[in-house]
Design a protein around this motif. Sequence first.
Motif, PDB file in Angstrom:
ATOM      1  N   GLN A   1     -21.694  34.110 -32.942  1.00  0.00           N
ATOM      2  CA  GLN A   1     -22.672  33.332 -32.200  1.00  0.00           C
ATOM      3  C   GLN A   1     -23.545  32.539 -33.155  1.00  0.00           C
ATOM      4  O   GLN A   1     -23.971  33.068 -34.170  1.00  0.00           O
ATOM      5  N   MET A   2     -23.773  31.298 -32.817  1.00  0.00           N
ATOM      6  CA  MET A   2     -24.604  30.448 -33.666  1.00  0.00           C
ATOM      7  C   MET A   2     -26.039  30.462 -33.158  1.00  0.00           C
ATOM      8  O   MET A   2     -26.278  30.360 -31.955  1.00  0.00           O
ATOM      9  N   GLN A   3     -26.969  30.580 -34.076  1.00  0.00           N
ATOM     10  CA  GLN A   3     -28.384  30.460 -33.744  1.00  0.00           C
ATOM     11  C   GLN A   3     -28.949  29.224 -34.414  1.00  0.00           C
ATOM     12  O   GLN A   3     -28.688  28.972 -35.586  1.00  0.00           O
ATOM     13  N   GLY A  26     -25.185  31.934 -38.569  1.00  0.00           N
ATOM     14  CA  GLY A  26     -24.138  32.631 -37.859  1.00  0.00           C
ATOM     15  C   GLY A  26     -22.774  31.964 -37.906  1.00  0.00           C
ATOM     16  O   GLY A  26     -21.764  32.629 -37.750  1.00  0.00           O
ATOM     17  N   ARG A  27     -22.747  30.659 -38.085  1.00  0.00           N
ATOM     18  CA  ARG A  27     -21.473  29.944 -38.151  1.00  0.00           C
ATOM     19  C   ARG A  27     -21.606  28.822 -39.178  1.00  0.00           C
ATOM     20  O   ARG A  27     -22.688  28.306 -39.413  1.00  0.00           O
ATOM     21  N   TYR A  32     -18.843  21.521 -36.586  1.00  0.00           N
ATOM     22  CA  TYR A  32     -19.580  21.333 -35.342  1.00  0.00           C
ATOM     23  C   TYR A  32     -20.086  19.902 -35.187  1.00  0.00           C
ATOM     24  O   TYR A  32     -20.523  19.275 -36.153  1.00  0.00           O
ATOM     25  N   THR A  99     -21.968  21.990 -30.900  1.00  0.00           N
ATOM     26  CA  THR A  99     -20.786  22.412 -30.165  1.00  0.00           C
ATOM     27  C   THR A  99     -19.565  22.096 -31.019  1.00  0.00           C
ATOM     28  O   THR A  99     -19.610  21.242 -31.897  1.00  0.00           O
ATOM     29  N   ASP A 115     -22.962  23.685 -26.484  1.00  0.00           N
ATOM     30  CA  ASP A 115     -22.969  25.123 -26.219  1.00  0.00           C
ATOM     31  C   ASP A 115     -24.152  25.865 -26.815  1.00  0.00           C
ATOM     32  O   ASP A 115     -24.549  26.908 -26.317  1.00  0.00           O
ATOM     33  N   HIS A 116     -24.655  25.372 -27.937  1.00  0.00           N
ATOM     34  CA  HIS A 116     -25.667  26.115 -28.675  1.00  0.00           C
ATOM     35  C   HIS A 116     -26.936  25.289 -28.769  1.00  0.00           C
ATOM     36  O   HIS A 116     -26.881  24.086 -29.080  1.00  0.00           O
ATOM     37  N   TRP A 117     -28.061  25.944 -28.547  1.00  0.00           N
ATOM     38  CA  TRP A 117     -29.350  25.257 -28.506  1.00  0.00           C
ATOM     39  C   TRP A 117     -30.409  26.027 -29.262  1.00  0.00           C
ATOM     40  O   TRP A 117     -30.401  27.270 -29.281  1.00  0.00           O
TER      41      TRP A 117
END
Length: 127
Positions: A1-3, A26-27, A32, A99, A115-117
Amino acid sequence: QMQLAESGGGLVQSGESLRLTCVAAGRNFHWYGVGWFRQVPGKEREGVAVIKSSDDSTYYADFVNGRFTISKDNAKNTVYLQMKNLKPEDTAVYYCAATVPSPPGIGIPRYTLYDHWGQGTQVTVSS
């Protein structure tokens, strides 16, 4: 999971500058597509600037009009938004998003495709 974690917002006067920073954890950021979006109460979230994952091409909203620059440092897992000549209408909460891969097509994708915010950072520009 990306933060994602934004910073750099604040209160400035019209015509001044700010640089927003978004650090990803996290990634690996390299693959991205990333972007900056903003939102004011009662209005839908809108795109400000994005970098596409396919070729690092950048796209800006029309209202940017050459005032903002988005950039990404993959080694630091960080994306920036340099904002110059800020106007009161730029007042909003600014969000970093990511994303993988970037949504297809040209221009700024709709915010729902990311997807990630991050949690957002407030930018307030006084006149």
